[in-house]
Design an enzyme around this catalytic site. Structure first.
Site, short mmCIF file in Angstrom:
data_model
loop_
_atom_site.label_atom_id
_atom_site.label_comp_id
_atom_site.label_asym_id
_atom_site.label_seq_id
_atom_site.Cartn_x
_atom_site.Cartn_y
_atom_site.Cartn_z
N LYS A 133 13.08 -4.50 17.65
CA LYS A 133 12.55 -6.37 16.26
C LYS A 133 14.31 -6.50 16.96
O LYS A 133 15.15 -7.37 16.64
CB LYS A 133 13.50 -5.36 15.06
N LYS A 214 -0.80 -4.77 19.29
CA LYS A 214 -0.91 -4.71 17.83
C LYS A 214 -1.68 -5.53 16.26
O LYS A 214 -0.42 -6.96 16.70
CB LYS A 214 -0.17 -3.81 16.60
N LYS A 217 1.69 -9.19 11.03
CA LYS A 217 1.33 -9.49 9.81
C LYS A 217 2.96 -11.16 10.30
O LYS A 217 1.99 -12.26 10.74
CB LYS A 217 2.08 -9.30 9.05
P1 TYM Z 1 3.60 -2.77 7.22
O1 TYM Z 1 3.46 -3.15 5.90
O2 TYM Z 1 3.51 -2.93 8.40
O3 TYM Z 1 1.96 -1.84 7.41
C1 TYM Z 1 1.14 -1.66 6.13
C2 TYM Z 1 0.67 -0.75 7.04
O4 TYM Z 1 -0.40 -1.25 7.79
C3 TYM Z 1 -0.56 -0.29 8.96
N1 TYM Z 1 -0.93 -1.45 9.77
C4 TYM Z 1 -2.00 -1.17 10.65
N2 TYM Z 1 -2.68 -0.10 11.21
C5 TYM Z 1 -3.56 -0.41 11.78
N3 TYM Z 1 -3.78 -1.57 12.88
C6 TYM Z 1 -2.68 -2.87 12.77
N4 TYM Z 1 -2.37 -3.32 13.47
C7 TYM Z 1 -1.57 -2.46 11.73
N5 TYM Z 1 -0.70 -3.49 11.04
C8 TYM Z 1 -0.14 -2.50 10.28
C9 TYM Z 1 0.44 0.04 8.40
O5 TYM Z 1 0.39 1.57 9.47
C10 TYM Z 1 1.08 0.84 7.39
O6 TYM Z 1 0.28 1.48 7.11
N6 TYM Z 1 7.24 0.95 7.04
C11 TYM Z 1 6.26 0.01 6.60
C12 TYM Z 1 5.91 -0.12 5.01
C13 TYM Z 1 6.27 1.37 3.78
C14 TYM Z 1 5.66 2.87 3.49
C15 TYM Z 1 6.57 2.53 3.28
C16 TYM Z 1 4.13 3.15 4.49
C17 TYM Z 1 7.79 1.26 3.62
N7 TYM Z 1 7.69 2.57 2.93
C18 TYM Z 1 6.59 4.82 2.99
C19 TYM Z 1 4.45 4.40 4.56
C20 TYM Z 1 5.68 5.37 2.75
C21 TYM Z 1 5.64 -0.99 6.92
O7 TYM Z 1 6.50 -2.11 7.48
O8 TYM Z 1 3.89 -2.13 7.01
#
Ligand code: TYM
Length: 348
Positions: A133, A214, A217
């Site tokens: 990023k 991957k 969003k």
């Molecule tokens: P985020 O919002 O990017 O994604 C949310 C969850 O979806 C999973 N994910 C995927 N799994 C499989 N294939 C994909 N292409 C894919 N894209 C996203 C992510 O691994 C995640 O589990 N930092 C985190 C949010 C967060 C968080 C936390 C997670 C904030 N605090 C505490 C766990 C514990 C994030 O940006 O996820």
């Protein structure tokens, strides 16, 4: 730990400590529409394991501020509520699990500050997400660098044992363990070390328009063929999947398929819950068009009840507000206890 390990039943007579339910915390950043990757890698895992654990699921809206140039206040407010509604629509039971918005529990940024003070800069600079990023931006705020300390606070405030996430987040769970260990070493034993909980298959769903990246969003916002959003209508879902990038061959075995087809097979595997051998038999020699049509039908069928529940949740006046207020109260009660312990240990 992979999901298949995590769902093994306890063996032998259980002592009182063995019967205590372990705690799960996970979260989603409300920076756009949730897609099939989020569902397969995270939400569906939460739902499948819900009854085994004490669960907390958080809408990580403070994390969304780490790229402030991309923030629109009205949109962030809307997306945060949409994500919370989708948690419930996907099958999270708000009675059984705690659903809350991160900023409603001020202990999160409070603990993040303390944990940030215990986190060596080198650890933060090594994070893949930070490197990617920051390379894309002209200027970056210190929040982007400190992002993992806030995520560690999310997890450690509830002394979570497991964090069910997609593969891309496992590095953030590893640094959370390191931060917890460093805090425990500096100030005294406080935090258990959490473990990631990931699917053995489906932890990294790839983009339909480019199976080398991957599903994400942010990419989905500018490339309509990249992802299926959980709220997409059947026509859109079919169009995106039928146009998915594959290869000129006809290989539909998991171990030999090219990345684009492998991605379709893995999605089919997770959503159908059928064994690989049965899937390979079903698709052998039928061409990619057949695989795509079957997968599109399955995705539409999977998302239909989620979309219906989502509509009910968001049209019932006051329901979501009530539920989020309740979730924030239940989460705060736990978080405040941990924060009091931390304050005692550090002397503030
Ligand atoms: P985020 O919002 O990017 O994604 C949310 C969850 O979806 C999973 N994910 C995927 N799994 C499989 N294939 C994909 N292409 C894919 N894209 C996203 C992510 O691994 C995640 O589990 N930092 C985190 C949010 C967060 C968080 C936390 C997670 C904030 N605090 C505490 C766990 C514990 C994030 O940006 O996820």
């Amino acid at each position: 730990m992979t999901l298949s390990d995590a769902v093994l039943p306890a063996k032998g007579p259980a002592s009182s400590t063995e019967t205590r339910k372990k705690t799960v915390l996970s979260g989603v950043q409300p920076t756009g529409s949730l897609h099939l990757g989020n569902y397969v890698g995270a939400l569906s895992v939460w739902v499948e394991n819900q009854s085994q654990y004490n669960n907390l699921f958080c809408v990580a809206n403070l994390h969304a501020l780490t790229i402030p140039e991309a923030v629109n206040a009205a949109e962030l407010r809307h997306n945060s509520r949409q994500v919370a509604a989708l948690f419930i629509a996907a099958g999270i039971d708000p009675e059984e699990s705690i659903i809350f918005i991160q900023s409603d529990v001020p202990a999160h940024p409070y603990l993040a500050w303390i944990l940030g003070c215990c986190t060596p800069l080198g650890w933060l600079e090594r994070m893949t997400q930070y490197k990617t990023k920051s390379a894309q931006a002209e200027t970056i705020g210190s929040g982007l660098l400190n992002y993992p300390a806030l995520q560690a606070a999310d997890i450690l405030l509830y002394k979570a044992d497991f964090v069910p996430v997609g593969e891309d987040q496992t590095q953030h769970i590893e640094i959370t363990r390191d931060i917890a260990q460093r805090f425990n070493h500096l100030f005294g034993e406080c935090f258990p070390l959490p473990a990631p909980l990931t699917r053995a298959s489906g932890a990294r769903v790839m983009g339909f328009d480019d199976p080398t990246v991957k599903m994400s969003k942010s990419i989905a916002e500018t490339r309509p063929g990249h992802a299926v959003s959980l709220l997409d209508d059947p026509d859109t879902i079919r169009k995106v999947i039928m146009r998915a990038v594959t290869d000129p061959g006809n290989e539909t075995r998991f171990d030999y398929a090219q990345p684009g087809v492998k991605n379709l097979l893995v999605l089919y595997e997770v959503l159908s819950k059928e064994p690989r051998a049965a899937i390979e038999e079903k698709f052998a020699g039928k061409g990619y068009g057949f695989l795509k049509r079957e997968l599109a039908d399955l995705v539409i069928e999977t998302l239909k009840p989620i979309q219906e529940r989502y509509r009910q949740i968001t049209t019932e006046p006051g329901y979501l507000d009530r539920l989020l207020a309740e979730g924030a109260g239940r989460a705060s009660a736990i978080a405040e206890r941990t924060l009091a312990e931390v304050r005692q240990l550090v002397g503030v």
